[in-house]
Design a protein around this motif. Structure first.
Motif, mmCIF file in Angstrom:
data_model
loop_
_atom_site.group_PDB
_atom_site.id
_atom_site.type_symbol
_atom_site.label_atom_id
_atom_site.label_comp_id
_atom_site.label_asym_id
_atom_site.label_seq_id
_atom_site.Cartn_x
_atom_site.Cartn_y
_atom_site.Cartn_z
ATOM 1 N N ALA A 1 -8.678 1.123 -5.188
ATOM 2 C CA ALA A 1 -8.207 2.263 -4.407
ATOM 3 C C ALA A 1 -6.958 2.866 -5.047
ATOM 4 O O ALA A 1 -6.213 2.179 -5.752
ATOM 5 C CB ALA A 1 -7.898 1.822 -2.979
ATOM 6 N N TYR A 2 -6.739 4.138 -4.811
ATOM 7 C CA TYR A 2 -5.539 4.876 -5.237
ATOM 8 C C TYR A 2 -5.425 5.062 -6.751
ATOM 9 O O TYR A 2 -4.364 5.482 -7.240
ATOM 10 C CB TYR A 2 -4.270 4.198 -4.707
ATOM 11 N N SER B 1 -9.390 -3.712 -5.298
ATOM 12 C CA SER B 1 -10.428 -2.839 -4.731
ATOM 13 C C SER B 1 -10.579 -1.511 -5.462
ATOM 14 O O SER B 1 -11.527 -0.770 -5.201
ATOM 15 C CB SER B 1 -10.120 -2.568 -3.252
ATOM 16 N N ASP C 1 -6.154 3.485 2.866
ATOM 17 C CA ASP C 1 -7.509 3.192 2.400
ATOM 18 C C ASP C 1 -8.149 2.080 3.222
ATOM 19 O O ASP C 1 -7.484 1.139 3.653
ATOM 20 C CB ASP C 1 -7.480 2.787 0.922
ATOM 21 N N GLU C 2 -9.456 2.182 3.420
ATOM 22 C CA GLU C 2 -10.187 1.207 4.232
ATOM 23 C C GLU C 2 -10.166 -0.198 3.645
ATOM 24 O O GLU C 2 -10.422 -1.174 4.347
ATOM 25 C CB GLU C 2 -11.647 1.654 4.401
ATOM 26 N N SER C 3 -9.862 -0.318 2.357
ATOM 27 C CA SER C 3 -9.851 -1.634 1.709
ATOM 28 C C SER C 3 -8.627 -2.467 2.093
ATOM 29 O O SER C 3 -8.587 -3.670 1.822
ATOM 30 C CB SER C 3 -9.891 -1.477 0.185
ATOM 31 N N PRO D 1 -4.983 -3.374 -2.791
ATOM 32 C CA PRO D 1 -5.936 -2.264 -2.693
ATOM 33 C C PRO D 1 -6.201 -1.598 -4.042
ATOM 34 O O PRO D 1 -7.309 -1.133 -4.297
ATOM 35 C CB PRO D 1 -5.248 -1.298 -1.719
ATOM 36 N N HIS E 1 0.854 -1.192 0.000
ATOM 37 C CA HIS E 1 0.000 0.000 0.000
ATOM 38 C C HIS E 1 0.886 1.238 0.000
ATOM 39 O O HIS E 1 2.057 1.180 0.389
ATOM 40 C CB HIS E 1 -0.904 0.010 1.236
ATOM 41 N N HIS F 1 -7.087 -3.219 8.329
ATOM 42 C CA HIS F 1 -6.865 -1.781 8.386
ATOM 43 C C HIS F 1 -6.780 -1.249 9.817
ATOM 44 O O HIS F 1 -6.072 -0.255 10.085
ATOM 45 C CB HIS F 1 -8.002 -1.072 7.623
ATOM 46 N N LYS G 1 -6.357 12.353 1.264
ATOM 47 C CA LYS G 1 -6.471 11.437 0.124
ATOM 48 C C LYS G 1 -5.225 11.459 -0.750
ATOM 49 O O LYS G 1 -4.679 10.406 -1.085
ATOM 50 C CB LYS G 1 -7.691 11.810 -0.713
#
Length: 314
Positions: free
Chosen positions: A259-260, A257, A181-183, A253, A174, A187, A204
């Protein structure tokens, strides 16, 4: 040379399952490679070798308790400064010189404590993944070799490479320097990470600009980034998509998911298509079925000769 890490980590092991079959539509994008549609008919198994669904971190089991302890340590100790220190140390590539195949054989000594699906030596997983991809994509030899070498960075666990703790070598990766991120798996343990005390890191974008490109983002240290450094600095001729897979295959993530994605540039977007295809083989081809190493070895040696120098600095 021994690299000092203050915090210890608990022991554990790993196992994953599956034959892979792929029946996909194809699409072509920049680089000229033929790429299957990620939404195509990939026939993936639902159950791993422990009788659980893949990457199920919530099921009650001794294995998952060990995995959770691993991620607790990972999330507490992987900080921006720690990763910066590791990159500076290992980009020296001064541990030893050896061939790609010699490194593959070293992985017989390694088991990944972060994996809830597999507890076999890593060489088994490398060959299973490579052979599964070779079957479905016989003309993409660079992808076969990428599959073979994607986890070679796990040699960081061995004494001659510094004997880093598992939390500094394996597991999902990550970004650092921006909000967690919550994913991200388990976490909750980030609350003990020193980086949460930096308010800039809790936004963010953090220290980054949107669309800056993943190459400019500090990702948690481990075998992915190390093997990427080894390949790049030793002058591999693998395409950029192969290097992207090596560097980000544990970045769940992102590729699982979503994310990012706001940090990605256009090249990242194209390479992510390859990574999402690769991940299905990486995850679902793990099995108790053995690969005949001596039978397939000549083929992979020919690919190593094509894409890498005979000896590499590690």
């Amino acid at each position: 040379m021994t690299v000092s890490i203050e915090q210890p980590v608990t022991d554990s092991q790993v196992v994953e399952n599956k034959n892979v079959q792929c029946n996909t539509d194809e699409l072509v994008f920049d680089g000229g490679f033929v790429v299957p549609n990620p939404s195509g008919g990939f026939d993936a198994p639902e159950i791993n070798a422990f009788g659980n669904t893949f990457r199920d971190y919530d099921v009650e089991s001794l294995r998952n308790k060990q995995v959770e302890e691993f991620y607790k340590m990972n999330h507490i100790h992987q900080t921006y400064e720690f990763v910066k220190k590791m990159r500076e140390e290992y980009k020296k590539l001064d541990k030893l010189e050896m061939s790609i195949w010699e490194c593959c054989e070293l992985l017989n000594e390694v088991v990944d404590d972060s994996d809830p699906d597999l507890d076999e030596p890593q060489i088994e997983h490398l060959l299973q993944t490579a052979e599964a991809i070779r079957k479905d994509y016989p003309n993409e030899d660079w992808l076969h070799l990428t599959a073979l070498i994607h986890d070679l960075g796990k040699v960081l666990l061995l004494p001659r490479f510094g004997e880093l703790p598992q939390w500094a070598v394996v597991g999902d990766t990550h970004p650092l320097g921006c909000a967690f991120d919550e994913s991200i798996v388990h976490h909750k343990y980030f609350k003990e990470n020193p980086d949460v005390n930096n308010p800039v890191y809790q936004t963010k974008n953090g220290i980054y600009e949107e669309g800056c490109g993943l190459d400019n983002v500090m990702i948690s240290w481990g075998h992915d980034d190390y093997m990427y450094l080894v390949a790049k600095e030793n002058g591999t001729t693998l395409p950029q998509a192969g290097l992207f897979i090596i560097r980000y295959h544990s970045f769940y993530p992102l590729h699982r998911s979503g994310a990012y994605k706001h940090l990605m540039n256009e090249e990242d977007v194209e390479n992510l298509k390859w990574l999402q295809i690769f991940n299905k083989y990486d995850l679902y081809s793990k099995s108790k079925v053995r690969v005949d190493v001596e039978k397939v070895k000549p083929y992979y040696l020919s690919l190593i000769e094509k894409y890498f120098p005979e000896k590499l600095r590690w």
